[in-house]
Design an enzyme around this catalytic site. Structure first.
Site, short mmCIF file in Angstrom:
data_model
loop_
_atom_site.label_atom_id
_atom_site.label_comp_id
_atom_site.label_asym_id
_atom_site.label_seq_id
_atom_site.Cartn_x
_atom_site.Cartn_y
_atom_site.Cartn_z
CG HIS A 154 8.53 -1.39 0.03
ND1 HIS A 154 8.67 -0.02 0.09
CD2 HIS A 154 7.90 -1.75 1.18
CE1 HIS A 154 8.13 0.43 1.21
NE2 HIS A 154 7.66 -0.59 1.89
NE ARG A 196 -0.86 0.41 4.92
CZ ARG A 196 -0.55 -0.35 5.97
NH1 ARG A 196 -0.66 -1.65 5.90
NH2 ARG A 196 -0.15 0.19 7.09
N GLY A 228 6.45 -9.21 5.83
CA GLY A 228 7.58 -8.48 6.40
C GLY A 228 7.24 -8.01 7.80
NE ARG A 229 9.45 -2.92 12.49
CZ ARG A 229 8.50 -1.99 12.58
NH1 ARG A 229 7.79 -1.69 11.52
NH2 ARG A 229 8.27 -1.39 13.73
CG ASP A 230 3.27 -3.30 12.17
OD1 ASP A 230 2.48 -4.10 12.71
OD2 ASP A 230 3.14 -2.07 12.25
CG HIS A 231 1.41 -8.28 6.22
ND1 HIS A 231 2.00 -8.36 4.98
CD2 HIS A 231 0.08 -8.39 6.00
CE1 HIS A 231 1.07 -8.52 4.06
NE2 HIS A 231 -0.11 -8.55 4.65
CB ALA A 232 -2.23 -5.97 7.58
#
Ligand SMILES: [Zn+2]
Length: 398
Positions: free
Chosen positions: A207, A200, A292-296
């Site tokens: 990324h 997003r 990855g880190r802290d997805h959503a």
């Protein structure tokens, strides 16, 4: 025979979109029906069902499915499903609708009739129960929680027939690929192992690194953009698409990636949403999903790797798709390249990490964004976007 993973809980993808030739007649009939407005989140779920991304769901959930999904991540029939997919309306409106009535489903934003639903059940829910299970919090400041707490008092369940996909297919021509279409694109390329990379954000180098790790491991990567509503401060889809196009043209090998978008609205549900993201990526034909880190995630509601850990707690037959768990990625000046916390032995002082908030500030102040953080082509597009936000005549926003 396709070499791709099977859809979730079904042999085939099950879109709910009525054949184009029959839509005009159905729409005319729908004009006379009681209209149920759908919030932007409900419309986005409707569209996911319409395109087949929520295979094998056939409509909005009934009470037992709602409860099962909240408490045990399963429908009443035992189908793995991590977040309930429901439609709400006001008490007054529900009072005017009888079970077995067919209603018209209307997108609140555009006023368009999107489809029809035969109502099979009307029920009230404990909204806090849903929030505690799905979001792990009932804090109204959480954007996903706020939407659940703000929804109508009565849920309506029933089988959905979709008559429209709204503006998406036209607005995102060449990007709006339904699961049957991404599966065909993968099959054409002879891929069987495909990783989805959910984004997003415009793609910065971290990324890009994640997507390229996926390409190293699988036959290709699906760069999959959220096209639904976002929270304030997020970069709009049109700008992201442009930035990602420019990045992939210049820095990716042709034939190793497919760019596509899908209409979900983020719930910011962290771990549970990561599971939903995996589930529907399986329907798009993906064997892996980069987590990855802290997805959503949003704010500090979830631990940075909660969305990875939750996959370890699932019964083994829940999903065919696998998570590709990747640690925090960054550029390290000591390593002289992109790295992750698993591959770089150096300290934070040698690692280039810029938070979203700090990055926005840097753009606002016209500061130089380091090439090691973001490709100059991407930065140029973002600069143009941030400049367009400034009031005419002022050089910069302080
Ligand atoms: Zn290093």
């Amino acid at each position: 025979m396709s070499k791709l993973v099977p859809p979730h809980g079904s042999d085939t993808v099950m879109p709910l979109l009525v054949p184009e030739t029959e839509r005009a007649v159905s729409l005319r009939r729908a004009q006379a029906l009681v209209r149920v407005p759908m919030t932007s989140r409900e419309t986005s779920d409707f569209l996911m069902m319409a395109m087949g991304a929520y295979t094998p769901l056939t409509g909005f959930m009934r009470h037992d499915d709602w409860r099962g999904c909240c408490a045990d991540m399963k429908t009443a029939d035992g189908l793995f499903w991590p977040i309930p997919i429901t439609l709400s309306c006001s008490k007054d409106l529900a009072g005017s609708i009888a079970v077995e009535d067919t209603v018209a489903l209307v997108d609140q934003g555009s006023g368009e009739i999107m489809g029809v639903m035969e109502v099979t059940e009307k029920y009230a829910i404990d909204r806090e129960f849903e929030c505690h299970h799905v979001f792990r919090t009932a804090d109204p400041k959480h954007p996903g929680v706020a939407k659940v707490l703000g929804q109508g008092e009565v849920n309506l369940a029933g089988r959905v027939e979709a008559l429209s996909e709204g503006a998406y297919p036209e607005q995102y021509k060449g990007l709006y690929h339904r699961p049957e279409e991404t599966r065909a694109l993968f099959a054409e390329r002879g891929w069987s192992q495909v990783a989805a990379f959910q984004t997003r954000n415009p793609m910065h180098r971290s990324h890009e690194h994640l997507a390229k790790i996926a390409i190293e491991i699988c036959d290709g990567v699906l760069i999959h953009q959220v096209l639904g509503a976002l929270k304030v401060g997020d970069i709009p889809a049109e700008v992201r698409v442009k930035a990602i196009d420019r990045l992939t043209e210049r820095y990716f090998v042709p034939g190793t990636y497919v760019q596509a978008g899908y209409p979900i609205e983020m719930r910011y549900g962290g771990p549970r949403e990561a599971l939903l993201h995996a589930l529907f990526r399986q329907n798009f034909g993906c064997s892996h999903l980069v987590i990855g880190r802290d997805h959503a995630g949003v704010g500090s509601y979830y631990g940075p790797f909660d969305a990875q850990h939750i996959f370890d707690t699932l019964p083994p037959d829940s999903l065919c798709i696998q998570p590709l768990k990747i640690d925090v990625t960054f550029y390290c000046y000591e390593c002289g390249g992109m790295a992750t916390a698993r591959t770089c032995p150096h300290g934070d002082e040698r690692r280039l990490q810029i938070s979203g908030t700090r990055l926005r500030e840097m753009f606002a102040n016209n500061e130089k964004i380091p090439d090691e953080f973001s490709r100059p082509e991407v930065v140029a597009i973002l600069k143009e976007y941030y400049a367009s936000l400034r009031p005419r005549g002022s050089a910069q926003v302080s």
